[in-house]
Design a protein around this motif. Structure first.
Motif, PDB file in Angstrom:
ATOM      1  N   GLU A 102       0.826  -1.218   0.000  1.00  0.00           N
ATOM      2  CA  GLU A 102       0.000   0.000   0.000  1.00  0.00           C
ATOM      3  C   GLU A 102       0.854   1.260   0.000  1.00  0.00           C
ATOM      4  O   GLU A 102       0.518   2.243  -0.675  1.00  0.00           O
ATOM      5  CB  GLU A 102      -0.924  -0.009   1.223  1.00  0.00           C
ATOM      6  CG  GLU A 102      -1.869   1.179   1.284  1.00  0.00           C
ATOM      7  CD  GLU A 102      -2.816   1.108   2.465  1.00  0.00           C
ATOM      8  OE1 GLU A 102      -3.547   2.091   2.689  1.00  0.00           O
ATOM      9  OE2 GLU A 102      -2.817   0.077   3.170  1.00  0.00           O
ATOM     10  N   THR A 103       1.949   1.248   0.741  1.00  0.00           N
ATOM     11  CA  THR A 103       2.774   2.444   0.868  1.00  0.00           C
ATOM     12  C   THR A 103       3.910   2.490  -0.149  1.00  0.00           C
ATOM     13  O   THR A 103       4.465   3.567  -0.409  1.00  0.00           O
ATOM     14  CB  THR A 103       3.393   2.536   2.270  1.00  0.00           C
ATOM     15  OG1 THR A 103       4.238   1.389   2.500  1.00  0.00           O
ATOM     16  CG2 THR A 103       2.302   2.592   3.335  1.00  0.00           C
ATOM     17  N   GLY A 104       4.270   1.351  -0.707  1.00  0.00           N
ATOM     18  CA  GLY A 104       5.400   1.302  -1.621  1.00  0.00           C
ATOM     19  C   GLY A 104       6.743   1.368  -0.918  1.00  0.00           C
ATOM     20  O   GLY A 104       7.788   1.520  -1.560  1.00  0.00           O
ATOM     21  N   GLU A 105       6.742   1.217   0.403  1.00  0.00           N
ATOM     22  CA  GLU A 105       7.971   1.253   1.180  1.00  0.00           C
ATOM     23  C   GLU A 105       8.170  -0.069   1.919  1.00  0.00           C
ATOM     24  O   GLU A 105       7.338  -0.964   1.829  1.00  0.00           O
ATOM     25  CB  GLU A 105       7.935   2.421   2.184  1.00  0.00           C
ATOM     26  CG  GLU A 105       7.736   3.794   1.561  1.00  0.00           C
ATOM     27  CD  GLU A 105       8.902   4.231   0.678  1.00  0.00           C
ATOM     28  OE1 GLU A 105       9.946   3.551   0.662  1.00  0.00           O
ATOM     29  OE2 GLU A 105       8.761   5.273   0.009  1.00  0.00           O
ATOM     30  N   VAL A 106       9.272  -0.179   2.627  1.00  0.00           N
ATOM     31  CA  VAL A 106       9.593  -1.410   3.349  1.00  0.00           C
ATOM     32  C   VAL A 106       8.810  -1.448   4.663  1.00  0.00           C
ATOM     33  O   VAL A 106       8.899  -0.523   5.481  1.00  0.00           O
ATOM     34  CB  VAL A 106      11.099  -1.512   3.633  1.00  0.00           C
ATOM     35  CG1 VAL A 106      11.406  -2.752   4.478  1.00  0.00           C
ATOM     36  CG2 VAL A 106      11.878  -1.564   2.324  1.00  0.00           C
ATOM     37  N   GLY A 107       8.034  -2.507   4.852  1.00  0.00           N
ATOM     38  CA  GLY A 107       7.311  -2.713   6.104  1.00  0.00           C
ATOM     39  C   GLY A 107       8.082  -3.676   6.988  1.00  0.00           C
ATOM     40  O   GLY A 107       8.640  -4.665   6.504  1.00  0.00           O
ATOM     41  N   PRO A 229      13.763   5.959   1.977  1.00  0.00           N
ATOM     42  CA  PRO A 229      14.648   7.117   1.851  1.00  0.00           C
ATOM     43  C   PRO A 229      14.010   8.346   2.491  1.00  0.00           C
ATOM     44  O   PRO A 229      12.829   8.619   2.268  1.00  0.00           O
ATOM     45  CB  PRO A 229      14.790   7.300   0.340  1.00  0.00           C
ATOM     46  CG  PRO A 229      14.390   5.993  -0.254  1.00  0.00           C
ATOM     47  CD  PRO A 229      13.373   5.408   0.657  1.00  0.00           C
ATOM     48  N   LYS A 230      14.774   9.071   3.270  1.00  0.00           N
ATOM     49  CA  LYS A 230      14.236  10.257   3.955  1.00  0.00           C
ATOM     50  C   LYS A 230      13.623  11.234   2.968  1.00  0.00           C
ATOM     51  O   LYS A 230      12.543  11.775   3.219  1.00  0.00           O
ATOM     52  CB  LYS A 230      15.349  10.931   4.754  1.00  0.00           C
ATOM     53  CG  LYS A 230      14.933  12.256   5.388  1.00  0.00           C
ATOM     54  CD  LYS A 230      16.063  12.868   6.197  1.00  0.00           C
ATOM     55  CE  LYS A 230      15.756  14.289   6.616  1.00  0.00           C
ATOM     56  NZ  LYS A 230      14.537  14.393   7.429  1.00  0.00           N
ATOM     57  N   ARG A 235       8.822  13.726   1.139  1.00  0.00           N
ATOM     58  CA  ARG A 235       8.181  14.311  -0.041  1.00  0.00           C
ATOM     59  C   ARG A 235       6.798  13.720  -0.313  1.00  0.00           C
ATOM     60  O   ARG A 235       5.850  14.438  -0.623  1.00  0.00           O
ATOM     61  CB  ARG A 235       9.066  14.086  -1.265  1.00  0.00           C
ATOM     62  CG  ARG A 235       8.524  14.715  -2.560  1.00  0.00           C
ATOM     63  CD  ARG A 235       9.305  14.200  -3.759  1.00  0.00           C
ATOM     64  NE  ARG A 235       9.006  12.797  -4.018  1.00  0.00           N
ATOM     65  CZ  ARG A 235       9.912  11.900  -4.405  1.00  0.00           C
ATOM     66  NH1 ARG A 235      11.171  12.243  -4.552  1.00  0.00           N
ATOM     67  NH2 ARG A 235       9.552  10.648  -4.629  1.00  0.00           N
ATOM     68  N   ASP A 236       6.685  12.418  -0.199  1.00  0.00           N
ATOM     69  CA  ASP A 236       5.478  11.739  -0.665  1.00  0.00           C
ATOM     70  C   ASP A 236       4.394  11.576   0.385  1.00  0.00           C
ATOM     71  O   ASP A 236       3.249  11.303   0.049  1.00  0.00           O
ATOM     72  CB  ASP A 236       5.826  10.363  -1.225  1.00  0.00           C
ATOM     73  CG  ASP A 236       6.667  10.448  -2.494  1.00  0.00           C
ATOM     74  OD1 ASP A 236       6.742  11.555  -3.058  1.00  0.00           O
ATOM     75  OD2 ASP A 236       7.224   9.423  -2.906  1.00  0.00           O
ATOM     76  N   PHE A 237       4.754  11.688   1.662  1.00  0.00           N
ATOM     77  CA  PHE A 237       3.778  11.400   2.702  1.00  0.00           C
ATOM     78  C   PHE A 237       3.628  12.567   3.664  1.00  0.00           C
ATOM     79  O   PHE A 237       4.614  13.104   4.161  1.00  0.00           O
ATOM     80  CB  PHE A 237       4.197  10.166   3.509  1.00  0.00           C
ATOM     81  CG  PHE A 237       4.232   8.900   2.703  1.00  0.00           C
ATOM     82  CD1 PHE A 237       3.070   8.242   2.361  1.00  0.00           C
ATOM     83  CD2 PHE A 237       5.443   8.368   2.288  1.00  0.00           C
ATOM     84  CE1 PHE A 237       3.108   7.078   1.619  1.00  0.00           C
ATOM     85  CE2 PHE A 237       5.493   7.203   1.552  1.00  0.00           C
ATOM     86  CZ  PHE A 237       4.315   6.554   1.210  1.00  0.00           C
ATOM     87  N   GLU A 239       2.978  13.257   7.234  1.00  0.00           N
ATOM     88  CA  GLU A 239       3.228  12.360   8.356  1.00  0.00           C
ATOM     89  C   GLU A 239       1.948  11.824   9.010  1.00  0.00           C
ATOM     90  O   GLU A 239       1.835  10.621   9.251  1.00  0.00           O
ATOM     91  CB  GLU A 239       4.109  13.056   9.395  1.00  0.00           C
ATOM     92  CG  GLU A 239       4.684  12.122  10.427  1.00  0.00           C
ATOM     93  CD  GLU A 239       5.731  12.810  11.276  1.00  0.00           C
ATOM     94  OE1 GLU A 239       5.361  13.289  12.370  1.00  0.00           O
ATOM     95  OE2 GLU A 239       6.897  12.869  10.859  1.00  0.00           O
ATOM     96  N   PRO A 240       0.933  12.661   9.292  1.00  0.00           N
ATOM     97  CA  PRO A 240      -0.282  12.107   9.903  1.00  0.00           C
ATOM     98  C   PRO A 240      -0.955  11.048   9.035  1.00  0.00           C
ATOM     99  O   PRO A 240      -1.493  10.062   9.547  1.00  0.00           O
ATOM    100  CB  PRO A 240      -1.170  13.340  10.087  1.00  0.00           C
ATOM    101  CG  PRO A 240      -0.219  14.485  10.142  1.00  0.00           C
ATOM    102  CD  PRO A 240       0.875  14.121   9.186  1.00  0.00           C
ATOM    103  N   ASN A 241      -0.944  11.253   7.707  1.00  0.00           N
ATOM    104  CA  ASN A 241      -1.577  10.264   6.832  1.00  0.00           C
ATOM    105  C   ASN A 241      -0.834   8.939   6.865  1.00  0.00           C
ATOM    106  O   ASN A 241      -1.446   7.864   6.873  1.00  0.00           O
ATOM    107  CB  ASN A 241      -1.636  10.796   5.404  1.00  0.00           C
ATOM    108  CG  ASN A 241      -2.577  11.974   5.259  1.00  0.00           C
ATOM    109  OD1 ASN A 241      -3.475  12.158   6.076  1.00  0.00           O
ATOM    110  ND2 ASN A 241      -2.360  12.785   4.234  1.00  0.00           N
ATOM    111  N   LEU A 242       0.492   8.992   6.851  1.00  0.00           N
ATOM    112  CA  LEU A 242       1.269   7.765   6.906  1.00  0.00           C
ATOM    113  C   LEU A 242       1.073   7.057   8.241  1.00  0.00           C
ATOM    114  O   LEU A 242       0.932   5.835   8.294  1.00  0.00           O
ATOM    115  CB  LEU A 242       2.756   8.071   6.685  1.00  0.00           C
ATOM    116  CG  LEU A 242       3.692   6.855   6.681  1.00  0.00           C
ATOM    117  CD1 LEU A 242       3.256   5.834   5.653  1.00  0.00           C
ATOM    118  CD2 LEU A 242       5.127   7.291   6.425  1.00  0.00           C
TER     119      LEU A 242
END
Length: 260
Positions: A102-107, A229-230, A235-237, A239-242
């Protein structure tokens, strides 16, 4: 070789067994070594080092390749079996996979053991940037979002015990190394419900962690995080939504645990 026992506060300990595990730890940190290299790094006689390596090899825990020794896969068999038997792993793994997609990042899923953060599971999306942290990795709790989320779920007394035992070593220039500063940050984590790792373990990596809270874990402390990546996280999120996305995944884990 005789089995000496240490005295004092930790009496009735077999020193030779402790040394054998120190050999294992040193081999792991070096990715393998020869007798001379290992003996020098551990300040042991070469003959003694050779005996330990040969014993571990005969037991199947060390593999010899020419003059080099490395850890064998028998450790993987033990660790894999232990992980498979953990309810938190069975319940959380598919949820962490979905969170990563869903996030496209490492969980990641972490637990606390012996005052350290253990990376129990990680799920990498096609676009995720994995920082090569191996499953089963132990790190200091204050280095990571997972660790700080779990520390915040512990009492201040337990936090002090962990700091007393393991200290607050620095991983990067951004690592929190002051006890009072850490306690203040943990209070903030408790108030807002999530932790942030901002290049505190590895430069360029940012992570957000949320603790898993359920009585059914039998006292185990666990957390879930997203890392990347920081520059991209910032850039993409928002913070509250993530955080909301991670919290939703944690809610699913907690609910499923009640019926597992």
């Amino acid at each position: 070789m005789t089995e000496s026992r240490s005295s004092g506060p930790r009496e009735n300990r077999i020193q030779s067994l402790r040394t054998a595990f120190d050999v294992v730890d040193e081999l792991e940190s070096r990715g393998g070594a020869g007798v001379s290299e290992l003996a020098e790094s551990m300040d042991l006689p070469k003959s003694t080092t050779h005996v330990y390596l040969q014993t571990l090899r005969d037991a199947g825990y060390v593999v010899q390749e020419g003059t080099e020794y490395r850890l064998g896969l028998r450790f993987l068999a033990h660790g894999g079996r232990i992980r498979q038997e953990m309810d938190i792993y069975q319940v959380a793994r598919p949820v962490v996979d979905e969170l990563s997609r869903e996030t496209g990042e490492v969980g990641t899923l972490g637990v606390e053991e012996g005052g350290k953060r253990v990376l129990l599971y990680s799920s990498e999306s096609p676009d995720g940037v994995f920082d090569n942290s191996p499953t089963g990795q132990f790190t200091h709790m204050h280095w990571t979002a997972l660790g700080k989320a779990m520390l915040a779920d512990l009492s201040d007394e337990r936090v002090h015990e962990i700091v007393d035992e393991h200290g607050l070593p620095e991983a990067t220039g951004r690592t929190v190394t002051d006890r009072e500063a850490l306690l203040d940050e943990l209070e903030t984590v408790r108030e807002r419900g999530y932790s942030v790792e901002d290049e505190e373990r590895r430069e360029g990596i940012k992570a957000i962690g949320v603790p898993i809270r359920t009585a059914e874990t039998d006292g185990d402390v666990a957390a879930v995080s997203i890392s990347g990546p920081k520059s991209r996280i910032d850039r993409d999120f928002e913070e509250p939504n993530l955080v909301d996305t991670i919290q939703s995944s944690v809610n699913v884990i907690e609910l499923r645990f009640q019926h597992y």
